[in-house]
Write a protein that holds these residues in place. Structure first.
Motif, PDB file in Angstrom:
ATOM      1  N   THR A 156       0.992  -1.168  -0.075  1.00  0.00           N
ATOM      2  CA  THR A 156      -0.152  -0.300  -0.117  1.00  0.00           C
ATOM      3  C   THR A 156       0.577   0.938   0.166  1.00  0.00           C
ATOM      4  N   ARG A 157       2.136   0.592   0.653  1.00  0.00           N
ATOM      5  CA  ARG A 157       2.840   2.511   1.066  1.00  0.00           C
ATOM      6  C   ARG A 157       3.885   2.863  -0.420  1.00  0.00           C
ATOM      7  N   ALA A 158       3.969   1.631  -0.836  1.00  0.00           N
ATOM      8  CA  ALA A 158       5.399   1.926  -1.972  1.00  0.00           C
ATOM      9  C   ALA A 158       4.016   2.462  -3.285  1.00  0.00           C
ATOM     10  N   THR A 159       2.667   1.851  -3.527  1.00  0.00           N
ATOM     11  CA  THR A 159       1.726   2.260  -4.082  1.00  0.00           C
ATOM     12  C   THR A 159       1.643   4.035  -3.867  1.00  0.00           C
ATOM     13  N   GLN A 160       1.160   3.960  -2.777  1.00  0.00           N
ATOM     14  CA  GLN A 160       0.946   5.602  -2.913  1.00  0.00           C
ATOM     15  C   GLN A 160       2.152   6.658  -3.487  1.00  0.00           C
ATOM     16  N   GLU A 161       2.653   5.842  -3.085  1.00  0.00           N
ATOM     17  CA  GLU A 161       3.695   6.580  -3.448  1.00  0.00           C
ATOM     18  C   GLU A 161       4.285   6.855  -4.915  1.00  0.00           C
ATOM     19  N   VAL A 162       3.901   5.761  -4.987  1.00  0.00           N
ATOM     20  CA  VAL A 162       4.155   6.424  -6.872  1.00  0.00           C
ATOM     21  C   VAL A 162       3.203   6.647  -7.627  1.00  0.00           C
ATOM     22  N   LEU A 163       1.661   6.588  -7.141  1.00  0.00           N
ATOM     23  CA  LEU A 163       0.675   7.299  -7.638  1.00  0.00           C
ATOM     24  C   LEU A 163       0.741   8.780  -7.083  1.00  0.00           C
ATOM     25  N   ARG A 164       1.590   9.544  -5.706  1.00  0.00           N
ATOM     26  CA  ARG A 164       1.978  10.039  -5.559  1.00  0.00           C
ATOM     27  C   ARG A 164       2.518  11.290  -7.011  1.00  0.00           C
ATOM     28  N   LEU A 165       3.720  10.359  -7.438  1.00  0.00           N
ATOM     29  CA  LEU A 165       5.005  10.957  -8.623  1.00  0.00           C
ATOM     30  C   LEU A 165       4.076  10.468  -9.738  1.00  0.00           C
ATOM     31  N   VAL A 166       2.756  10.220 -10.004  1.00  0.00           N
ATOM     32  CA  VAL A 166       1.997  10.589 -11.104  1.00  0.00           C
ATOM     33  C   VAL A 166       1.475  11.612 -11.090  1.00  0.00           C
ATOM     34  N   PRO A 167       2.198  12.590 -12.459  1.00  0.00           N
ATOM     35  CA  PRO A 167       1.619  13.977 -12.139  1.00  0.00           C
ATOM     36  C   PRO A 167       0.707  14.050 -12.220  1.00  0.00           C
ATOM     37  N   THR A 168      -0.175  15.037 -11.909  1.00  0.00           N
ATOM     38  CA  THR A 168      -1.256  15.410 -11.964  1.00  0.00           C
ATOM     39  C   THR A 168      -2.061  15.927 -13.224  1.00  0.00           C
ATOM     40  N   SER A 169      -1.371  16.529 -14.046  1.00  0.00           N
ATOM     41  CA  SER A 169      -1.366  17.030 -15.431  1.00  0.00           C
ATOM     42  C   SER A 169      -2.051  15.988 -16.761  1.00  0.00           C
ATOM     43  N   GLN A 170      -1.062  15.008 -16.227  1.00  0.00           N
ATOM     44  CA  GLN A 170      -1.341  13.360 -17.152  1.00  0.00           C
ATOM     45  C   GLN A 170      -3.459  13.333 -16.647  1.00  0.00           C
ATOM     46  N   ARG A 171      -3.647  13.146 -15.123  1.00  0.00           N
ATOM     47  CA  ARG A 171      -5.153  12.718 -14.981  1.00  0.00           C
ATOM     48  C   ARG A 171      -5.822  14.078 -15.107  1.00  0.00           C
ATOM     49  N   GLU A 172      -5.452  15.046 -15.052  1.00  0.00           N
ATOM     50  CA  GLU A 172      -6.340  16.619 -15.202  1.00  0.00           C
ATOM     51  C   GLU A 172      -6.782  16.665 -17.106  1.00  0.00           C
ATOM     52  N   GLY A 173      -5.358  16.173 -18.076  1.00  0.00           N
ATOM     53  CA  GLY A 173      -5.496  15.854 -18.770  1.00  0.00           C
ATOM     54  C   GLY A 173      -6.846  14.799 -19.908  1.00  0.00           C
ATOM     55  N   ALA A 174      -5.820  12.942 -19.157  1.00  0.00           N
ATOM     56  CA  ALA A 174      -7.185  12.899 -19.290  1.00  0.00           C
ATOM     57  C   ALA A 174      -8.716  13.418 -19.224  1.00  0.00           C
ATOM     58  N   LEU A 175      -9.402  13.784 -18.200  1.00  0.00           N
ATOM     59  CA  LEU A 175     -10.336  13.639 -17.991  1.00  0.00           C
ATOM     60  C   LEU A 175     -11.032  15.059 -18.738  1.00  0.00           C
ATOM     61  N   ALA A 176     -10.503  16.728 -18.789  1.00  0.00           N
ATOM     62  CA  ALA A 176     -10.673  16.728 -19.555  1.00  0.00           C
ATOM     63  C   ALA A 176     -11.250  16.778 -21.426  1.00  0.00           C
ATOM     64  N   LEU A 177     -10.062  15.369 -21.474  1.00  0.00           N
ATOM     65  CA  LEU A 177     -10.621  14.902 -23.013  1.00  0.00           C
ATOM     66  C   LEU A 177     -12.000  14.115 -23.114  1.00  0.00           C
ATOM     67  N   GLY A 178     -12.337  14.203 -21.067  1.00  0.00           N
ATOM     68  CA  GLY A 178     -13.594  13.674 -21.518  1.00  0.00           C
ATOM     69  C   GLY A 178     -13.428  12.073 -20.714  1.00  0.00           C
ATOM     70  N   ALA A 179     -12.382  11.915 -20.486  1.00  0.00           N
ATOM     71  CA  ALA A 179     -12.384  10.563 -19.793  1.00  0.00           C
ATOM     72  C   ALA A 179     -12.982  10.174 -18.662  1.00  0.00           C
ATOM     73  N   SER A 180     -13.379   9.005 -18.343  1.00  0.00           N
ATOM     74  CA  SER A 180     -14.079   8.887 -16.622  1.00  0.00           C
ATOM     75  C   SER A 180     -13.449   9.176 -15.728  1.00  0.00           C
ATOM     76  N   ARG A 181     -13.866   9.013 -14.745  1.00  0.00           N
ATOM     77  CA  ARG A 181     -12.938   8.533 -13.609  1.00  0.00           C
ATOM     78  C   ARG A 181     -12.513   7.952 -13.336  1.00  0.00           C
ATOM     79  N   TRP A 182     -13.065   6.666 -13.284  1.00  0.00           N
ATOM     80  CA  TRP A 182     -12.453   5.038 -13.491  1.00  0.00           C
ATOM     81  C   TRP A 182     -11.743   4.598 -14.529  1.00  0.00           C
ATOM     82  N   ARG A 183     -11.715   5.565 -15.988  1.00  0.00           N
ATOM     83  CA  ARG A 183     -11.416   5.333 -17.074  1.00  0.00           C
ATOM     84  C   ARG A 183      -9.906   5.956 -16.701  1.00  0.00           C
ATOM     85  N   THR A 184      -9.930   7.146 -16.476  1.00  0.00           N
ATOM     86  CA  THR A 184      -8.418   7.666 -15.689  1.00  0.00           C
ATOM     87  C   THR A 184      -7.875   6.997 -15.019  1.00  0.00           C
TER      88      THR A 184
END
Lengths: 286, 321
Positions: A156-184
């Protein structure tokens, strides 16, 4: 005044030297202890180690010879099943903590994960005994459940750490393109974190494979042949090393050293490789 | 504008699927998160439930009774509590100064190239399985301490009751030393992170005022990290309290309280582990669960304490400066 000042300065310098010296000695001592432990295990274990030792069944009581093949198979099964249980749950918890949880709920769950991490492993052994063994014969499933509780907070700890490293811009980009939360999450966030999750899991495996206490009441009375069925007690390396180390026979000590060497090589190689990979991903991702 | 309703109509199926998917992901992940909370509670429940028979038979006096008699069916936890406290204390007394030294070396002294190597070697020490360290402890370290260190302690400080008695290759003292080896990497790595997070301006300021490196470390690094060091030591304590296997291998399994540190003993954890070959009676099993319950409470409190100190300290550093 000058003379006094000189003397004080000299004293300050000497104190400084002493402090620096002791810090260096402390670091050297730690490295020395590691060296001595690894060396004495390698020296005593290497003599016994052979192809036969790795491939034969466990020795009959009081007889020479024998091998540790059942221990290798059993340990692999136990840790394999434990990983299969712990990995998905740990990833889900980490996703919840990093992507969904409100600060307050997140803090409470985080606290529980940290408490699980600090839980003495013998408690896990007692818990699993009470849950899955008491009143039944010993079985590999119980051992795996115990190991999975050891692995859960680590992954859990290790996964949290890498999830924090995934740039927010990637997530926001996907959401802005209309992808849903679960697809993102499934399509963008988790795939880019996959490498980090894998190395974190490997580190947890390196830790779990040497854990004895969770297995002690679950799978410590086993036969001397290879056992594939987790419904029965599975022979495994750590418990057998423990048993041999408590024995009075020199042959058993020799077997314990050789098995400890096998275990140590596996643990050190996997954890060092994982650590190297992890350092590299950290540098690359941020 | 007119395109929106059309796509909505076209992609109605996907919309529905997305809404369903979002909901499902939230439900599944939050269930997993809740699972972590439930698991801790369930472990505590199961352990205390298992102790039920011993709890109703002995009640609270179990904690300070010293017997462990399988024939008379009388059990108590006191020697284990004593052993746990003393071995952990020895471990922390040895490990804390060493770990601080290592952390200072890694954060302030060592050249960059050495930091990585020494740092990962110290972490490797933590990766050694406890059963392997215990094997080394019983067959190498124990005899070494009994031959060289304990006689010296006995001859120099034998007037103290703790160093009286004959040196032995397994006992409380050896267990303390083994635990120290396990605790050092934990405390050192937490402290190193702490020291690295001290603002460099403060360090440079002290040096610019003419302080020697040690004066700077004492005045700036150590004094500003004191609560964090406390938390690191408590985390180390949590590890030392709960270690079962390596301690069982080296402590010599003696359920009594002796003043000499060289004498055999037992901790709560090592007594539980030592009985793995099967307890005789139901009451004995329940008593082992009782020991586990005591250890669980101590372990949880220790970890909670460390968490609280860390939280406070993080708040101080970020919010206070």
């Amino acid at each position: 005044m000058n003379l006094q000042g000189d003397r004080r300065l000299r004293r300050r310098r000497i104190v400084n030297r002493l402090a620096e010296g002791s810090a260096t000695v402390a670091a050297l001592l730690a490295v020395l202890v590691l060296g001595i432990v690894v060396w004495s295990i390698a020296k005593r274990g290497a003599g016994e180690l052979s192809w036969g030792f790795l491939t034969k069944d466990l020795p009959l009581f009081g007889q020479p010879g024998g091998g540790i093949a059942p221990l290798l198979v059993g340990s692999a099964l136990l840790v394999g099943i434990a990983t299969a249980i712990a990995l998905p749950v740990a990833v889900l918890i980490a996703v919840f903590l990093e992507e969904f949880a409100s600060p307050r709920v997140g803090a409470a769950i985080q606290l529980c994960v940290d408490l699980l991490n600090g839980l003495p492993s013998i408690i896990i052994g007692v818990f699993v005994f009470g849950l899955l063994v008491y009143g039944h014969p010993q079985n590999g499933w119980a051992g795996s459940v115990g190991l999975s509780i050891v692995m859960l907070p680590l992954v859990t700890r290790a996964t949290q750490e890498v999830l924090r490293l995934v740039p927010t811009s990637q997530r926001e980009g996907a959401l802005a393109l209309g992808a849903s939360r679960w697809r993102t999450v499934l399509g963008i966030t988790l795939p880019s974190a996959a490498g980090g999750i894998l190395t974190g899991t490997v580190l947890a495996v390196a830790r779990a494979v040497g854990e004895t206490a969770p297995l002690l009441f679950a799978t410590s009375i086993f036969g001397r042949t290879i056992e594939w069925n987790p419904g029965h007690a599975l022979p495994n390396l750590p418990v057998q090393i423990f048993i041999w180390s408590e024995s009075d026979l020199p042959e058993d000590h020799a077997r314990a050293w050789a098995s400890a060497l096998v275990l140590l090589i596996f643990v050190l190689v996997t954890s060092l490789t994982a650590r190297l990979v992890l350092a590299r991903t950290r540098r690359r991702m941020g | 504008m007119s395109a929106v309703p059309m796509t909505q109509e076209l992609r109605g199926g996907r919309r529905l699927r997305d809404r369903f998917g979002d909901r499902l992901l939230l439900i599944v992940t939050s269930a997993a998160g809740l699972g972590a909370v439930v698991l801790i509670g369930f472990i505590a429940y199961k352990v205390i439930r298992g102790a039920h028979l011993a709890l109703s038979t002995f009640g609270l006096p179990f904690v300070w009774h010293t017997a462990w008699d399988t024939n008379k069916n009388v059990f108590g936890a006191a020697p284990g509590l004593y052993g746990t406290a003393v071995t952990s204390l020895i471990a922390l007394l040895i490990a804390t100064p060493l770990a601080l030294g290592i952390a200072l070396f890694l954060s302030e002294l060592a050249p960059r190239s050495l930091r990585l190597v020494v740092g990962s070697l110290v972490e490797t020490l933590a990766a050694i399985p406890s059963v392997v360290l215990g094997l080394w402890g019983i067959l190498v370290l124990g005899p070494f301490l009994a031959d060289h260190v304990e006689p010296w302690l006995h001859n120099s400080f034998g007037f103290l009751p703790i160093f009286s008695g004959t040196p032995q290759s397994s006992g409380i003292f050896v267990a303390g030393v083994i635990l120290a080896i396990m605790v050092v990497p934990i405390v050192a790595s937490v402290c190193r992170e702490l020291f690295l997070s001290v603002p460099p301006e403060l360090e440079e300021g002290a040096l610019a005022l003419g302080a020697t490196r040690w004066e700077m470390v004492r005045g700036v690094v150590l004094s500003s990290s004191r609560p964090g060091i406390g938390a690191a030591v408590i985390l180390g304590l949590g590890r030392a309290l709960g270690e079962a296997i390596a301690v069982t291998q080296v402590i010599g399994a003696g359920w009594f309280i002796r003043s000499s540190l060289f004498a055999p003993g037992d901790t709560l954890a090592s007594r539980i582990a030592g009985q793995y070959q099967g307890a005789v009676s139901k009451l004995q099993i329940a008593s082992l669960f009782y020991l586990a319950a005591i250890l669980l409470v101590i372990g949880l409190l220790t970890n909670l304490l460390a968490q609280i100190v860390v939280k406070r300290f993080a708040f101080q550093r970020t919010g206070g400066s």
